[in-house]
Design an enzyme around this catalytic site. Sequence first.
Site, PDB file in Angstrom:
ATOM      1  N   HIS A  22     -11.583  16.747 -11.558  1.00 43.24           N
ATOM      2  CA  HIS A  22     -10.616  16.349 -12.590  1.00 43.24           C
ATOM      3  C   HIS A  22      -9.708  15.227 -12.091  1.00 43.24           C
ATOM      4  CE1 HIS A  22      -7.390  16.236 -15.461  1.00 43.24           C
ATOM      5  NE2 HIS A  22      -6.571  16.342 -14.428  1.00 43.24           N
ATOM      6  N   ASP A  46      -7.452   3.098  -2.188  1.00 40.32           N
ATOM      7  CA  ASP A  46      -8.071   4.364  -1.806  1.00 40.32           C
ATOM      8  C   ASP A  46      -6.966   5.308  -1.386  1.00 40.32           C
ATOM      9  OD1 ASP A  46      -8.333   5.117   1.440  1.00 40.32           O
ATOM     10  OD2 ASP A  46      -7.664   3.087   0.979  1.00 40.32           O
ATOM     11  N   ASP A  68     -13.611   2.488   6.607  1.00 43.16           N
ATOM     12  CA  ASP A  68     -12.377   2.283   7.355  1.00 43.16           C
ATOM     13  C   ASP A  68     -12.774   2.214   8.826  1.00 43.16           C
ATOM     14  OD1 ASP A  68      -9.975   2.533   8.663  1.00 43.16           O
ATOM     15  OD2 ASP A  68      -9.245   4.201   7.468  1.00 43.16           O
ATOM     16  N   SER A  69     -12.128   1.340   9.588  1.00 38.06           N
ATOM     17  CA  SER A  69     -12.554   1.087  10.970  1.00 38.06           C
ATOM     18  C   SER A  69     -12.252   2.223  11.942  1.00 38.06           C
ATOM     19  CB  SER A  69     -11.866  -0.174  11.492  1.00 38.06           C
ATOM     20  OG  SER A  69     -10.483   0.080  11.671  1.00 38.06           O
ATOM     21  N   GLY A  70     -11.429   3.183  11.509  1.00 34.16           N
ATOM     22  CA  GLY A  70     -10.998   4.231  12.428  1.00 34.16           C
ATOM     23  C   GLY A  70      -9.632   3.965  13.020  1.00 34.16           C
ATOM     24  N   GLY A  71      -9.067   2.777  12.751  1.00 32.65           N
ATOM     25  CA  GLY A  71      -7.753   2.434  13.279  1.00 32.65           C
ATOM     26  C   GLY A  71      -6.674   3.409  12.838  1.00 32.65           C
ATOM     27  N   TYR A  72      -6.730   3.829  11.575  1.00 34.46           N
ATOM     28  CA  TYR A  72      -5.711   4.757  11.065  1.00 34.46           C
ATOM     29  C   TYR A  72      -5.853   6.129  11.714  1.00 34.46           C
ATOM     30  CZ  TYR A  72      -2.768   7.500   7.988  1.00 34.46           C
ATOM     31  OH  TYR A  72      -1.796   8.344   7.511  1.00 34.46           O
ATOM     32  N   ASP A 129      -7.910  -2.505  13.671  1.00 33.76           N
ATOM     33  CA  ASP A 129      -6.504  -2.889  13.767  1.00 33.76           C
ATOM     34  C   ASP A 129      -5.682  -1.739  14.318  1.00 33.76           C
ATOM     35  OD1 ASP A 129      -6.820  -1.179  11.559  1.00 33.76           O
ATOM     36  OD2 ASP A 129      -5.093  -2.026  10.526  1.00 33.76           O
ATOM     37  N   GLN A 185      -0.998  -6.726   8.904  1.00 35.39           N
ATOM     38  CA  GLN A 185      -0.050  -5.745   9.440  1.00 35.39           C
ATOM     39  C   GLN A 185       1.352  -6.384   9.504  1.00 35.39           C
ATOM     40  OE1 GLN A 185      -0.313  -2.581   9.942  1.00 35.39           O
ATOM     41  NE2 GLN A 185      -2.521  -2.215   9.841  1.00 35.39           N
ATOM     42  N   GLY A 241      -0.946  -0.534   6.988  1.00 36.95           N
ATOM     43  CA  GLY A 241       0.348  -0.179   7.559  1.00 36.95           C
ATOM     44  C   GLY A 241       1.425   0.131   6.550  1.00 36.95           C
TER      45      GLY A 241
END
Length: 376
Positions: free
Chosen positions: A340, A271, A92-96, A146, A194, A221
């Site tokens: 589990h 994910d 993940d680019s780190g945008g979130y 993004d 987005q 998004g």
Amino acid sequence: MTFELQAQDPGSNARAGKVTTAHGEIQTPIFMPVGTAGSVKAVHQRELKEDIQAQIILGNTYHLYLRPGLKVLEDAGGLHKFNGWDKPILTDSGGYQVFSLSGTRKIIEEGVKFKSHLDGSTHLFTPENVMDTQRTIGADIIMAFDECTPYPCEYDYAKNSMHRTHRWLERCCKQFEATEDKYGYDQTLFPIVQGSTFKDLRTQSAEFIASMNREGNAIGGLSVGEPAEMMYEMTDLVCGILPKDKPRYLMGVGTPANILENIALGVDMFDCVLPTRNARNGMLFTTQGIINIRNQRWKDDFTPIDAELGGYTSTFYTKAYLRHLMHAQEYLGGMIASVHNLTFYLWLVKQAREQILAGTFAAWKNVMVEKLMTRL
């Protein structure tokens, strides 16, 4: 990276396919366990591979950039060598993460200025250095930088944010093409759609992302607080525009029901931190429904956690023992529950794939959604 579309369900838009990367094949639809800081929390790599049967895991650019840092990762030969995982990795680019740091970050055209949650130090993420950072981490699949818009958000904000994401994507692509793969294997860039929950923006963004002609595409998004039906509406719209011959990745989703409903709409990759986060709090997803293992009713239940699921962890340990571990706050409780839940998630997408190949997914999905969301 290549994608082969192998089957489509006659009763829905569900697809079965195969993604081939330098670190192996991924049978889709697939769920990707989240290894934020280079580790899927409370789970050994051996368990990921042999028990859970994960085919690809995630790393997160923001967290890995801050700790252990790029020098350590480069000296190790990339994240695969550092953590011992020899199958595909997506970053993940780190945008979130930057989006979630709303109190300590500032979005400008150049990129995002933010303060580290570890020590308060100031950093700048740009489309260019995020591409370089993900190459250094060593991901097989790299995400474009993004801006993830919050929900709810004003139309004008969503529109401006989407156009900025598109401008950043063009810079990501330019930097990605100008730099070489690291560590001797191919790396692939996925752009991200987005547009919040506005149909015209989602349509415009999906068309722009499709026009970039990358090897795969992501939908971002969503699953940020909007109603599930709205998520499905946006996903359905976007999947109708993104090319059929490339994998579609819906980021950060979700519950078992969310996953099955979005598979039916044409999504291939998922994910979410939900299975491991909920596991540490005592919520188990099982083939019969949802269990809160902390409840009194499991105190004297000496049956396996989930005999039908199979696998060592779910069949060896009993509900009563796991409940005891949770109440005693033993680390082993969170470990067992995490293995589990992830085993269940990978079982679920494997079952979905088999139903798609058999042409029976749609009817099976409707039965399973109701069953899996039942609280036991």
